[in-house]
Design an enzyme around this catalytic site. Sequence first.
Site, PDB file in Angstrom:
ATOM      1  N   LYS A 130      58.376  20.503  60.042  1.00 37.03           N
ATOM      2  CA  LYS A 130      57.136  20.083  59.385  1.00 37.03           C
ATOM      3  C   LYS A 130      57.166  20.452  57.910  1.00 37.03           C
ATOM      4  O   LYS A 130      56.788  19.650  57.047  1.00 37.03           O
ATOM      5  CB  LYS A 130      55.914  20.721  60.074  1.00 37.03           C
ATOM      6  CG  LYS A 130      55.618  20.102  61.436  1.00 37.03           C
ATOM      7  CD  LYS A 130      54.648  20.927  62.277  1.00 37.03           C
ATOM      8  CE  LYS A 130      54.583  20.338  63.692  1.00 37.03           C
ATOM      9  NZ  LYS A 130      53.791  21.154  64.625  1.00 37.03           N
ATOM     10  N   GLN A 150      49.892  26.254  65.324  1.00 33.69           N
ATOM     11  CA  GLN A 150      51.011  25.863  66.191  1.00 33.69           C
ATOM     12  C   GLN A 150      50.784  26.387  67.607  1.00 33.69           C
ATOM     13  O   GLN A 150      50.512  27.572  67.806  1.00 33.69           O
ATOM     14  CB  GLN A 150      52.329  26.412  65.615  1.00 33.69           C
ATOM     15  CG  GLN A 150      53.576  25.970  66.356  1.00 33.69           C
ATOM     16  CD  GLN A 150      53.878  24.485  66.207  1.00 33.69           C
ATOM     17  OE1 GLN A 150      53.509  23.853  65.212  1.00 33.69           O
ATOM     18  NE2 GLN A 150      54.547  23.914  67.185  1.00 33.69           N
ATOM     19  N   ASP A 193      45.412  18.006  63.474  1.00 30.09           N
ATOM     20  CA  ASP A 193      45.931  17.882  64.833  1.00 30.09           C
ATOM     21  C   ASP A 193      44.985  17.069  65.719  1.00 30.09           C
ATOM     22  O   ASP A 193      45.362  16.632  66.806  1.00 30.09           O
ATOM     23  CB  ASP A 193      46.086  19.277  65.458  1.00 30.09           C
ATOM     24  CG  ASP A 193      47.534  19.704  65.595  1.00 30.09           C
ATOM     25  OD1 ASP A 193      48.400  18.812  65.663  1.00 30.09           O
ATOM     26  OD2 ASP A 193      47.782  20.913  65.645  1.00 30.09           O
TER      27      ASP A 193
HETATM   28  N1  GUE Z   1      49.251  22.484  67.074  1.00 34.41           N
HETATM   29  C1  GUE Z   1      50.353  21.858  67.484  1.00 34.41           C
HETATM   30  N2  GUE Z   1      50.583  20.602  67.061  1.00 34.41           N
HETATM   31  C2  GUE Z   1      51.704  19.932  67.471  1.00 34.41           C
HETATM   32  O1  GUE Z   1      51.916  18.773  67.092  1.00 34.41           O
HETATM   33  C3  GUE Z   1      52.631  20.591  68.341  1.00 34.41           C
HETATM   34  C4  GUE Z   1      52.343  21.903  68.735  1.00 34.41           C
HETATM   35  N3  GUE Z   1      51.192  22.507  68.308  1.00 34.41           N
HETATM   36  N4  GUE Z   1      53.165  22.553  69.575  1.00 34.41           N
HETATM   37  C5  GUE Z   1      54.393  21.963  70.067  1.00 34.41           C
HETATM   38  C6  GUE Z   1      54.364  20.446  70.064  1.00 34.41           C
HETATM   39  C7  GUE Z   1      55.754  19.835  70.030  1.00 34.41           C
HETATM   40  N5  GUE Z   1      55.857  19.201  68.731  1.00 34.41           N
HETATM   41  C8  GUE Z   1      57.034  18.693  68.190  1.00 34.41           C
HETATM   42  C9  GUE Z   1      57.184  18.440  66.845  1.00 34.41           C
HETATM   43  C10 GUE Z   1      58.391  18.022  66.305  1.00 34.41           C
HETATM   44  C11 GUE Z   1      59.485  17.813  67.110  1.00 34.41           C
HETATM   45  C12 GUE Z   1      60.773  17.395  66.475  1.00 34.41           C
HETATM   46  O2  GUE Z   1      60.941  17.444  65.281  1.00 34.41           O
HETATM   47  N6  GUE Z   1      61.758  16.970  67.264  1.00 34.41           N
HETATM   48  C13 GUE Z   1      63.041  16.517  66.772  1.00 34.41           C
HETATM   49  C14 GUE Z   1      64.158  17.504  66.943  1.00 34.41           C
HETATM   50  C15 GUE Z   1      63.777  18.933  66.914  1.00 34.41           C
HETATM   51  C16 GUE Z   1      64.987  19.819  66.698  1.00 34.41           C
HETATM   52  O3  GUE Z   1      65.471  19.865  65.543  1.00 34.41           O
HETATM   53  O4  GUE Z   1      65.453  20.429  67.691  1.00 34.41           O
HETATM   54  C17 GUE Z   1      63.428  15.270  67.561  1.00 34.41           C
HETATM   55  O5  GUE Z   1      62.890  15.088  68.663  1.00 34.41           O
HETATM   56  O6  GUE Z   1      64.250  14.513  67.067  1.00 34.41           O
HETATM   57  C18 GUE Z   1      59.366  18.040  68.465  1.00 34.41           C
HETATM   58  C19 GUE Z   1      58.149  18.462  68.993  1.00 34.41           C
HETATM   59  C20 GUE Z   1      54.677  19.331  68.075  1.00 34.41           C
HETATM   60  N7  GUE Z   1      53.793  20.007  68.786  1.00 34.41           N
END
Ligand code: GUE
Length: 343
Positions: free
Chosen positions: A120, A164, A187
């Site tokens: 992020k 988070q 969010d």
């Molecule tokens: N208040 C809050 N808001 C959220 O939006 C929130 C949260 N808590 N808690 C956890 C979940 C999960 N989440 C993700 C964000 C980015 C990737 C992401 O960047 N994924 C990459 C790879 C990640 C890596 O580098 O391993 C991908 O899928 O290509 C995944 C999951 C947001 N969340």
Amino acid sequence: MATVWHQWIRKSIQSSSTLRAVHTLKVDPSQPMLKSPPLISLDLPDVWTSNVMDFDPPSIGECSNERRARVIDGKLMAEKIRAGIAGEVIRMKESIGKVPGLAVILVGHRRDSQTYVRNKRKACEEAGIKFAMAILPDSCTKDEVCEALSSFNGNPSVHGILVQLPLPDHLDEEKILNLVSLEKDVDGFHPLNMGNLAMRGREPLFIPCTPKGCIELLVRSGVDIMGKKAVRHHATVSTVHALTSNPEQITREADIVISAAGVPNLVRGTWLKPGAVVIDVGTCPVEDPNSEHGYRLMGDVCYEEAVMVASAITPVPGGVGPMTIAMLLVNTLNSAKRAFNFH
Ligand SMILES: Nc1nc(=O)c2c([nH]1)NC[C@@H]1CN(c3ccc(C(=O)N[C@@H](CCC(=O)O)C(=O)O)cc3)C=[N+]21
């Protein structure tokens, strides 16, 4: 439709492993599901959607065994959206001398949370959005979290605040999320934003990033399932969760499967109707000594099986995750525009 997303969101943010939900969207077969691409999806400016379709729409029900599903590239889509945001931030800076700001509160040392927050931060910095972070130890008190929150609430250069999740068990998530200023709730987890999202004809200030990202993925892939239209077109939505007795059977009826269970390989190829569109929201960290941070992410869907049955599918990583982050930036930009009355 809005109600359904509300339920979906509520379930998707309860990341407990006891809740294993697979959410299926079923579209009325008498209504054509695929239409020409919309000019504007959600509340994004045209700049991101003028070139919406990157591919031909998937043909539901026409997927043969020789053809693998089209892979919906969330990473590429997210990059395009972020480039559009960067342009908007420059326009804002040049005309009023201000930029949007995002603040994140990170409690504890979960490796996956650290990765998401790092992603992020990087996305904000690349788009010219100011990024602030409060890092608190696992052992911190509710008052310490509240203090960080109220300082961000009162800071006029912060337009979005994200706590988070998950928080350590001893902290009351509900009480803490309620304190996020409604105008900065990027969010979309504040009960008032959730409530407005669930009620017909009302406009929440923010739509939660992951479901918003899923809709964008569908719309930009030529699958016409925009919230309001889905209601008008009588979409039928089924929710499958840990206590559903016949999850496989229900899921097999769906034209669009959106899975957010956090259980690797839960959704097998046999669970899918041939030609279904599959959106995999699952992000389960599993140990992997060969990968950079000692773990890798696994989705809910048994990809190798599903890719032979579906007409389109999102991979993990590279699907919903990057779109979630792109939507966070969209929400932050829109919040700053509202705060500065700049459009
Ligand atoms: N208040 C809050 N808001 C959220 O939006 C929130 C949260 N808590 N808690 C956890 C979940 C999960 N989440 C993700 C964000 C980015 C990737 C992401 O960047 N994924 C990459 C790879 C990640 C890596 O580098 O391993 C991908 O899928 O290509 C995944 C999951 C947001 N969340």
